[in-house]
Scaffold this active site. Structure first.
Site, PDB file in Angstrom:
ATOM      1  NE  ARG A 162      37.135  15.991 -18.587  1.00  0.00           N
ATOM      2  CZ  ARG A 162      37.039  14.630 -18.024  1.00  0.00           C
ATOM      3  NH1 ARG A 162      38.193  13.898 -18.225  1.00  0.00           N
ATOM      4  NH2 ARG A 162      36.056  14.330 -17.321  1.00  0.00           N
ATOM      5  CG  ASN A 178      31.361   5.749  -9.903  1.00  0.00           C
ATOM      6  OD1 ASN A 178      31.060   6.737  -9.694  1.00  0.00           O
ATOM      7  ND2 ASN A 178      31.974   5.315 -11.030  1.00  0.00           N
ATOM      8  CG  HIS A 227      41.501   8.670 -13.871  1.00  0.00           C
ATOM      9  ND1 HIS A 227      42.116   9.507 -14.970  1.00  0.00           N
ATOM     10  CD2 HIS A 227      40.153   8.843 -14.348  1.00  0.00           C
ATOM     11  CE1 HIS A 227      41.144   9.829 -15.829  1.00  0.00           C
ATOM     12  NE2 HIS A 227      40.061   9.212 -15.501  1.00  0.00           N
ATOM     13  NE  ARG A 265      35.498   7.499  -9.440  1.00  0.00           N
ATOM     14  CZ  ARG A 265      35.549   8.017 -10.822  1.00  0.00           C
ATOM     15  NH1 ARG A 265      34.690   7.319 -11.414  1.00  0.00           N
ATOM     16  NH2 ARG A 265      36.637   8.557 -11.267  1.00  0.00           N
ATOM     17  CD  GLU A 302      38.629   3.896 -11.898  1.00  0.00           C
ATOM     18  OE1 GLU A 302      38.373   4.944 -11.273  1.00  0.00           O
ATOM     19  OE2 GLU A 302      38.205   3.163 -12.963  1.00  0.00           O
TER      20      GLU A 302
END
Ligand code: ADP
Length: 396
Positions: free
Chosen positions: A241, A7, A180, A91, A384
């Site tokens: 965010r 990743n 995601h 990823r 993940e």
């Protein structure tokens, strides 16, 4: 087969080496500050001591080589030959409209990842650099791209279209993509299994609540809606965010403060969310302890966040025409009992009942609703890397 999962961020690289015979993690680690002064590798081999080195990493190529060296190190390594790595799963943030599922990387796929640079400007370039670094360091070993956007590609048009000029969609691919995806795929599948639901007749809502947060509505194992949009900025408020807002705010404040659109977007991505509301921290542990100590803005940040998550759940119950299971995952979803309790308190009207004691426990997959709750509420730790490794194995 052993699969290396990578990743790559703009200045970081996380990795896991997984033995797919038993899905055991043989080693995992992290390269930080790639291309910046003070680069460091932290390597954690299973059953051996953690190993940290500080050494310059001018780019991801150097970082990938250091990871391979660490994996093969005579004291801290877990393999003796790089050929033991059967494939690398990467990823990749954005696959746009062309990459709707995981795929073995070739030149055409690299072009698609490149075409998606404008849609994922921080991640896609780093993801591609990681792939090319592996092509050089492990010639002949297949690289598989697992896209964060792929799971959401089953959304119907009514869910992914914005009500903006249609030619924006035609010319620039402006639409909801969602992120995601690997986590939503992993957790929804596990929730169906864990709750004993019929995979072909199931309604699941996944709440991936971490530093970045997104929710998805999953009908019969397929995503039909998700809260993040063209970029990860849309949806619920997050660590830093803003989530959803009236776009006119951008114009208003930009005019007042003489800021450019880019500067405004940086503020909405990095200096907003619960960090901005609390004025204290983006970490939910700090918000919970701040609230306990009487800090009103920490309490407000938690109120706003949990209210918005509940509103998304409510809208997804409508989108799904009901719900069988609601699954919490990621840093906050897995660990914060107060956040889960605040969110689920909105659904007492429909007979969803949390077992408040079970909600406080930690552990693996678990049900936190009472036996007579109308809907099962679950905590499913996301994984993940394992999902990326499984998809990689399937393709190679
Ligand atoms: P990301 O992958 O988006 O960076 P994670 O899913 O790892 O984020 O979640 C990180 C967040 O999880 C942290 O910002 C922190 O707020 C939250 N977190 C971790 N442990 C706890 C806890 N015990 N209580 C509340 N929040 C927690």
């Amino acid at each position: 087969m052993k699969i290396l999962v990578l990743n790559c961020g703009s200045s970081s690289l996380k990795y896991q080496l997984i033995n797919m015979e038993n899905e055991e993690v043989l080693a995992k680690g992290l390269c930080e500050r790639i291309g910046i002064e003070g680069s460091a590798l932290t390597h954690k081999p299973a059953g051996k001591d953690k190993y940290e080195i500080q050494t310059p990493m001018k780019d991801h190529q150097v970082a990938v080589q250091l990871v391979l060296d660490a994996l093969m190190d005579k004291d801290h390594g877990v393999i003796t030959d790089a050929k033991e790595i059967g494939a690398v799963g990467h990823r990749v943030l954005h696959g746009g409209q062309k990459c709707t599922q995981s795929v073995v990387v070739d030149e055409k796929i690299k072009d698609v990842i490149r075409e998606c640079f404008p849609l994922g400007p921080l991640h896609n370039p780093a993801n591609l650099i990681g792939i090319e670094a592996c092509e050089k360091a492990l010639p002949g070993t297949p690289n598989v791209a697992v896209f964060d956007t792929a799971f959401h590609q089953t959304m119907p048009k009514k869910a992914y279209m914005y009500a903006t000029p249609y030619e924006w969609y035609e010319k620039y691919d402006i639409r909801r993509y969602g992120f995601h995806g690997t986590s939503h795929a992993f957790v929804s599948a596990r929730a169906i299994e864990f709750a004993g639901l019929d995979p072909n007749n199931s309604k699941v809502i996944v709440c991936h609540l971490g530093n970045g947060s997104s929710l998805s509505a999953v009908l019969n194992g397929k995503c039909i809606d998700t809260s993040m949009g063209l970029t990860p900025l849309e949806g619920v408020p997050m660590g830093t965010r803003s989530g959803d807002l009236d776009p006119a705010i951008v114009q208003f404040v930009a005019n007042k403060e003489g800021k450019t659109v880019d500067e405004m977007l940086t503020i909405l991505n990095k200096k907003s969310g619960v960090l901005a509301i609390s004025g204290k921290s983006s970490d939910f542990r700090d918000l919970v302890s701040g609230k306990e100590q009487g800090d009103e803005r920490c309490a407000l940040a938690l109120d706003i966040f949990t209210y918005k998550v509940a509103k998304y759940i409510g809208s997804y119950i409508t989108a799904l025409h009901g719900v069988d299971a609601i699954a919490f995952t990621a840093g906050v979803g897995e660990n914060s009992a107060p956040v889960r309790e605040m969110v689920m308190s909105y659904f007492d009207y429909m007979g969803i009942k949390l077992d408040l004691e079970k909600n406080k426990e930690f552990g693996d997959d678990r049900e936190i609703s009472t036996p007579d709750s109308s809907v099962k509420v679950l905590v499913i730790p996301t994984n993940e890397e394992l999902r990326i490794a499984r998809e990689t194995l399937e393709l190679v």
